[in-house]
Write an enzyme that holds these catalytic residues in place. Structure first.
Site, PDB file in Angstrom:
ATOM      1  N   PHE A 157      -9.340 -11.290  10.125  1.00 19.46           N
ATOM      2  CA  PHE A 157      -8.642 -11.115   8.852  1.00 19.46           C
ATOM      3  C   PHE A 157      -9.278 -12.057   7.821  1.00 19.46           C
ATOM      4  CE2 PHE A 157      -5.366 -12.305   5.825  1.00 19.46           C
ATOM      5  CZ  PHE A 157      -4.763 -11.100   5.514  1.00 19.46           C
ATOM      6  N   HIS A 172       2.515   9.970  -5.973  1.00 23.84           N
ATOM      7  CA  HIS A 172       2.405  11.325  -5.421  1.00 23.84           C
ATOM      8  C   HIS A 172       3.813  11.908  -5.346  1.00 23.84           C
ATOM      9  CE1 HIS A 172       1.440  14.670  -2.808  1.00 23.84           C
ATOM     10  NE2 HIS A 172       0.157  14.387  -2.916  1.00 23.84           N
ATOM     11  N   ARG A 223       1.957  23.017  -1.433  1.00 26.86           N
ATOM     12  CA  ARG A 223       2.190  23.731  -2.702  1.00 26.86           C
ATOM     13  C   ARG A 223       1.029  24.666  -2.992  1.00 26.86           C
ATOM     14  NH1 ARG A 223       1.892  19.532  -6.107  1.00 26.86           N
ATOM     15  NH2 ARG A 223       1.795  18.011  -4.432  1.00 26.86           N
ATOM     16  N   TYR A 225      -1.951   5.728  -4.767  1.00 23.65           N
ATOM     17  CA  TYR A 225      -3.355   5.328  -4.950  1.00 23.65           C
ATOM     18  C   TYR A 225      -3.424   4.459  -6.193  1.00 23.65           C
ATOM     19  CZ  TYR A 225      -8.362   5.738  -5.809  1.00 23.65           C
ATOM     20  OH  TYR A 225      -9.686   5.456  -6.023  1.00 23.65           O
ATOM     21  N   GLU A 235     -11.358   2.241  -2.477  1.00 23.56           N
ATOM     22  CA  GLU A 235     -10.148   2.086  -3.297  1.00 23.56           C
ATOM     23  C   GLU A 235      -9.983   0.666  -3.834  1.00 23.56           C
ATOM     24  OE1 GLU A 235      -6.704   4.104  -1.739  1.00 23.56           O
ATOM     25  OE2 GLU A 235      -5.402   3.168  -3.227  1.00 23.56           O
ATOM     26  N   LEU A 276      -8.062  12.674  -9.397  1.00 19.88           N
ATOM     27  CA  LEU A 276      -7.821  14.022  -8.885  1.00 19.88           C
ATOM     28  C   LEU A 276      -7.757  13.940  -7.375  1.00 19.88           C
ATOM     29  CD1 LEU A 276     -10.304  16.276 -10.899  1.00 19.88           C
ATOM     30  CD2 LEU A 276      -7.815  16.248 -11.060  1.00 19.88           C
ATOM     31  N   GLY A 277      -6.877  14.720  -6.767  1.00 21.89           N
ATOM     32  CA  GLY A 277      -6.766  14.735  -5.313  1.00 21.89           C
ATOM     33  C   GLY A 277      -8.144  14.954  -4.700  1.00 21.89           C
ATOM     34  N   SER A 278      -8.440  14.247  -3.620  1.00 24.12           N
ATOM     35  CA  SER A 278      -9.697  14.350  -2.870  1.00 24.12           C
ATOM     36  C   SER A 278     -10.865  13.587  -3.461  1.00 24.12           C
ATOM     37  CB  SER A 278     -10.136  15.803  -2.655  1.00 24.12           C
ATOM     38  OG  SER A 278      -9.282  16.384  -1.726  1.00 24.12           O
ATOM     39  N   ASN A 279     -10.707  13.003  -4.649  1.00 21.96           N
ATOM     40  CA  ASN A 279     -11.843  12.271  -5.217  1.00 21.96           C
ATOM     41  C   ASN A 279     -12.116  10.943  -4.534  1.00 21.96           C
ATOM     42  OD1 ASN A 279     -12.592  14.228  -6.937  1.00 21.96           O
ATOM     43  ND2 ASN A 279     -12.346  13.056  -8.810  1.00 21.96           N
ATOM     44  N   LEU A 295     -12.736  10.724  -1.508  1.00 22.32           N
ATOM     45  CA  LEU A 295     -13.810  11.030  -0.572  1.00 22.32           C
ATOM     46  C   LEU A 295     -15.155  10.832  -1.266  1.00 22.32           C
ATOM     47  CD1 LEU A 295     -14.370  12.070   2.268  1.00 22.32           C
ATOM     48  CD2 LEU A 295     -14.447  14.360   1.329  1.00 22.32           C
TER      49      LEU A 295
HETATM   50  C1  FAD Z   1      -1.485   9.498   3.133  1.00 23.34           C
HETATM   51  C2  FAD Z   1      -2.754   9.525   2.343  1.00 23.34           C
HETATM   52  C3  FAD Z   1      -3.450  10.714   2.214  1.00 23.34           C
HETATM   53  C4  FAD Z   1      -4.638  10.749   1.481  1.00 23.34           C
HETATM   54  N1  FAD Z   1      -5.336  11.934   1.383  1.00 23.34           N
HETATM   55  C5  FAD Z   1      -6.508  11.952   0.741  1.00 23.34           C
HETATM   56  C6  FAD Z   1      -7.294  13.159   0.677  1.00 23.34           C
HETATM   57  O1  FAD Z   1      -6.885  14.208   1.182  1.00 23.34           O
HETATM   58  N2  FAD Z   1      -8.496  13.124   0.037  1.00 23.34           N
HETATM   59  C7  FAD Z   1      -8.969  11.973  -0.539  1.00 23.34           C
HETATM   60  O2  FAD Z   1     -10.073  11.976  -1.089  1.00 23.34           O
HETATM   61  N3  FAD Z   1      -8.253  10.830  -0.492  1.00 23.34           N
HETATM   62  C8  FAD Z   1      -7.040  10.783   0.129  1.00 23.34           C
HETATM   63  N4  FAD Z   1      -6.321   9.614   0.152  1.00 23.34           N
HETATM   64  C9  FAD Z   1      -6.884   8.383  -0.441  1.00 23.34           C
HETATM   65  C10 FAD Z   1      -7.935   7.807   0.506  1.00 23.34           C
HETATM   66  O3  FAD Z   1      -7.505   7.974   1.831  1.00 23.34           O
HETATM   67  C11 FAD Z   1      -8.166   6.321   0.251  1.00 23.34           C
HETATM   68  O4  FAD Z   1      -8.413   6.084  -1.104  1.00 23.34           O
HETATM   69  C12 FAD Z   1      -9.374   5.887   1.089  1.00 23.34           C
HETATM   70  O5  FAD Z   1      -9.115   6.059   2.460  1.00 23.34           O
HETATM   71  C13 FAD Z   1      -9.715   4.435   0.829  1.00 23.34           C
HETATM   72  O6  FAD Z   1     -10.775   4.119   1.681  1.00 23.34           O
HETATM   73  P1  FAD Z   1     -11.355   2.655   1.744  1.00 23.34           P
HETATM   74  O7  FAD Z   1     -12.467   2.701   2.747  1.00 23.34           O
HETATM   75  O8  FAD Z   1     -11.612   2.151   0.387  1.00 23.34           O
HETATM   76  O9  FAD Z   1     -10.149   1.763   2.323  1.00 23.34           O
HETATM   77  P2  FAD Z   1      -9.288   1.928   3.675  1.00 23.34           P
HETATM   78  O10 FAD Z   1      -9.562   3.218   4.350  1.00 23.34           O
HETATM   79  O11 FAD Z   1      -7.888   1.589   3.306  1.00 23.34           O
HETATM   80  O12 FAD Z   1      -9.899   0.787   4.608  1.00 23.34           O
HETATM   81  C14 FAD Z   1      -9.714  -0.565   4.311  1.00 23.34           C
HETATM   82  C15 FAD Z   1     -10.014  -1.379   5.553  1.00 23.34           C
HETATM   83  O13 FAD Z   1     -10.099  -2.772   5.210  1.00 23.34           O
HETATM   84  C16 FAD Z   1      -9.348  -3.522   6.154  1.00 23.34           C
HETATM   85  N5  FAD Z   1      -8.858  -4.760   5.526  1.00 23.34           N
HETATM   86  C17 FAD Z   1      -7.990  -4.889   4.491  1.00 23.34           C
HETATM   87  N6  FAD Z   1      -7.775  -6.178   4.209  1.00 23.34           N
HETATM   88  C18 FAD Z   1      -8.531  -6.894   5.077  1.00 23.34           C
HETATM   89  C19 FAD Z   1      -8.733  -8.303   5.300  1.00 23.34           C
HETATM   90  N7  FAD Z   1      -8.127  -9.244   4.574  1.00 23.34           N
HETATM   91  N8  FAD Z   1      -9.580  -8.679   6.300  1.00 23.34           N
HETATM   92  C20 FAD Z   1     -10.205  -7.757   7.080  1.00 23.34           C
HETATM   93  N9  FAD Z   1     -10.052  -6.416   6.914  1.00 23.34           N
HETATM   94  C21 FAD Z   1      -9.220  -6.001   5.930  1.00 23.34           C
HETATM   95  C22 FAD Z   1      -8.203  -2.605   6.562  1.00 23.34           C
HETATM   96  O14 FAD Z   1      -7.651  -3.003   7.782  1.00 23.34           O
HETATM   97  C23 FAD Z   1      -8.909  -1.253   6.615  1.00 23.34           C
HETATM   98  O15 FAD Z   1      -9.499  -1.037   7.847  1.00 23.34           O
HETATM   99  C24 FAD Z   1      -5.111   9.558   0.870  1.00 23.34           C
HETATM  100  C25 FAD Z   1      -4.412   8.356   0.996  1.00 23.34           C
HETATM  101  C26 FAD Z   1      -3.234   8.339   1.732  1.00 23.34           C
HETATM  102  C27 FAD Z   1      -2.478   7.036   1.860  1.00 23.34           C
END
Ligand code: FAD
Length: 449
Positions: free
Chosen positions: A36, A112, A128, A225, A248, A260-263, A265
């Site tokens: 962490f 959302h 939807r 988000y 994110e 926008l949804g899916s962005n 990715l």
């Molecule tokens: C329910 C849900 C559905 C979604 N559906 C879609 C979709 O259909 N299409 C789309 O494009 N987006 C979707 N999104 C948004 C998308 O999933 C996220 O924006 C995306 O996963 C973010 O990815 P990331 O790699 O930036 O972070 P994350 O996937 O959140 O990964 C962050 C990582 O960092 C680690 N971390 C955090 N803090 C620390 C720390 N202090 N020390 C060590 N490790 C740490 C976490 O444990 C995690 O493993 C959805 C989001 C949610 C919540």
């Protein structure tokens, strides 16, 4: 044009597993599972790695690197009701912010409309998209009042606001978890529901004990988000040399004021690649490895702060859960879907006090190994910084744009606010500044529907 990938309604699940399994194929990728990160190592005005807590070993370690990429995800947990997992506590944002990097456009928080009450589990837009209706307690498809041209297929911000307005007008259902609206899939029939949106049915059966083939799905809006984050350019570079951010946790600005949804990715794939290449290029050009002395110093400081300070604190006046819930409820109430001056001013003041009160949070569990209470305290510390940046950025933007909806300033105001917010950490409230928006091919136009 195809703009996303599709694997039934379990896309994220499959992406996650594919990524994890792919990482295992390469022995040059060294994963630090159960570590962490608590702070960045900054040496001579550049990032030189991180200090992290080894949760399994109960120790603190310094991990040096020529380049560091933050990919720690969003910060949904600063709100009471969110679709985000428990890990989304804005750690990367706070880490960069504490090292002097500004957070950009933090007021732009997406809600959302269709989340299950109680858990916040998200019911995908596909429900939807396949033809599901949103109804109020009178059985009326109420979106005809707010967005007749698009009805249930309108954007998330408008749908979320419409739900709140229906609730305020007394047309919502009431259940054990408060007010909610109905998502009606019954007219789609069992075959379509089972073939096209099987996970929706599975989730609703498991978490609500209802079968959407025969019953309405209770839904309400939840934080989903954040468009804002660590300010970066298109290559993920921050203002601190050697520090990069992506996904994110970053704000590269592809989402503007409303994703926008899916962005996400595209955000992760396109900018993940660009950021990785930039960080690798930076590291290659650096002849020498970071100084060991800086890492040792940072490690000592973190051991003192976390183990002696946070863990060793006696006579605690505050509990982590108590302060966290207070912050989450305040954010939900005053910095939520609808915002206005007096509530935002109240939130900024209250959060400032909570920031001070954090110093009195104590722990019942004094162990160093897998101490989840300790990580929760460190996460709350990160979240308070992030919440302050959101509230102050929202208070300063006196207009409505995308997901940021001010009831006292309902119009978009390009003359004064076609600009990005930057929040800088200080010893007091965040300092807010602005930078211009770079407009290239697409001129900004008013959303007319
Ligand atoms: C329910 C849900 C559905 C979604 N559906 C879609 C979709 O259909 N299409 C789309 O494009 N987006 C979707 N999104 C948004 C998308 O999933 C996220 O924006 C995306 O996963 C973010 O990815 P990331 O790699 O930036 O972070 P994350 O996937 O959140 O990964 C962050 C990582 O960092 C680690 N971390 C955090 N803090 C620390 C720390 N202090 N020390 C060590 N490790 C740490 C976490 O444990 C995690 O493993 C959805 C989001 C949610 C919540």
């Amino acid at each position: 044009m195809k703009r996303t990938v599709y694997a039934a309604d379990k896309v994220g699940f499959h992406i996650l597993h594919t990524l994890f399994q792919t990482s295992m194929k390469y022995d040059r990728i060294h994963r630090f599972d159960e570590y962490f990160v608590t702070s960045l190592i900054v040496d001579g005005g550049a990032c030189a790695g991180v200090v992290a807590m080894n949760l399994r070993g109960g120790t603190m370690v310094a991990i040096q690197g020529k380049a560091t990429i933050l990919a720690t995800g969003g910060c949904g947990r600063v709100y009471e009701f969110t679709t985000n997992g428990f890990i989304k506590t804005g750690d990367g944002m706070a880490l960069a912010y504490r090292a002097g990097v500004p957070l950009k456009d933090m007021e732009m928080v997406q809600f959302h409309p269709t989340c299950l009450p109680g858990t916040g589990i998200l019911i995908t837009e596909a429900a939807r998209g396949e033809g599901g209706y949103l109804v109020n307690k009178d059985g009326e498809r109420y979106m005809q009042r707010y967005l007749p041209s698009k009805m249930e297929l309108g954007p998330r911000d408008i749908l979320s606001r419409a739900m709140i307005q229906e609730m305020k007008a007394g047309r919502a259902f009431e259940g054990p978890y408060g007010l909610y609206m109905g998502l009606d899939l019954r007219h789609l029939g069992a075959k379509k529901i089972n073939e096209r949106i099987p996970m929706v049915r599975e989730l609703v059966e498991k978490y609500m004990g209802l079968d959407p083939i025969h019953e309405l799905i209770p839904v309400r809006p939840g934080q989903h988000y954040i468009m804002g984050g660590v300010s970066t350019n298109g290559k993920g570079e921050t203002t601190l040399p050697g520090l990069y951010a992506v996904g994110e946790t970053a704000c590269v600005s592809i989402n503007g004021a409303n994703r926008l949804g899916s962005n996400s990715l595209s955000e992760c794939l396109v900018f993940g690649a660009a950021c990785g290449l930039a960080a690798a290029g930076f590291a290659k050009k650096k002849a020498s490895y970071p100084r060991g002395a800086a890492a040792r110093e940072a490690l000592k400081k973190e051991e003192a702060r976390v183990f002696d300070g946070v863990l060793g604190r006696e006579r605690a006046k505050e509990t982590v859960a108590g302060l966290r819930v207070e912050m989450q409820q305040l954010m939900e109430r005053d910095v939520g879907i609808f915002r206005e001056e007096s509530a935002l001013a109240d939130a900024c003041g209250m959060l400032g006090k909570m920031r001070d009160r954090f110093a009195a949070v104590g722990l019942a569990d004094k162990d160093r190994v897998f101490n989840t209470e300790l990580t929760a305290v460190l996460e709350l510390d990160f979240m308070l910084d992030v919440a302050l940046a959101i509230a102050h950025s929202a208070r300063n933007r006196r207009e409505s744009r995308g997901a940021h909806s001010r009831t006292d300033f309902p119009q978009r105001d390009d003359a004064n606010y076609l600009k990005h917010t930057l929040a800088f950490r200080t010893d007091g409230p965040p300092r807010i500044d602005y930078v211009p928006v770079t407009v290239t091919k697409w001129q900004p136009v008013e959303r007319k529907y």
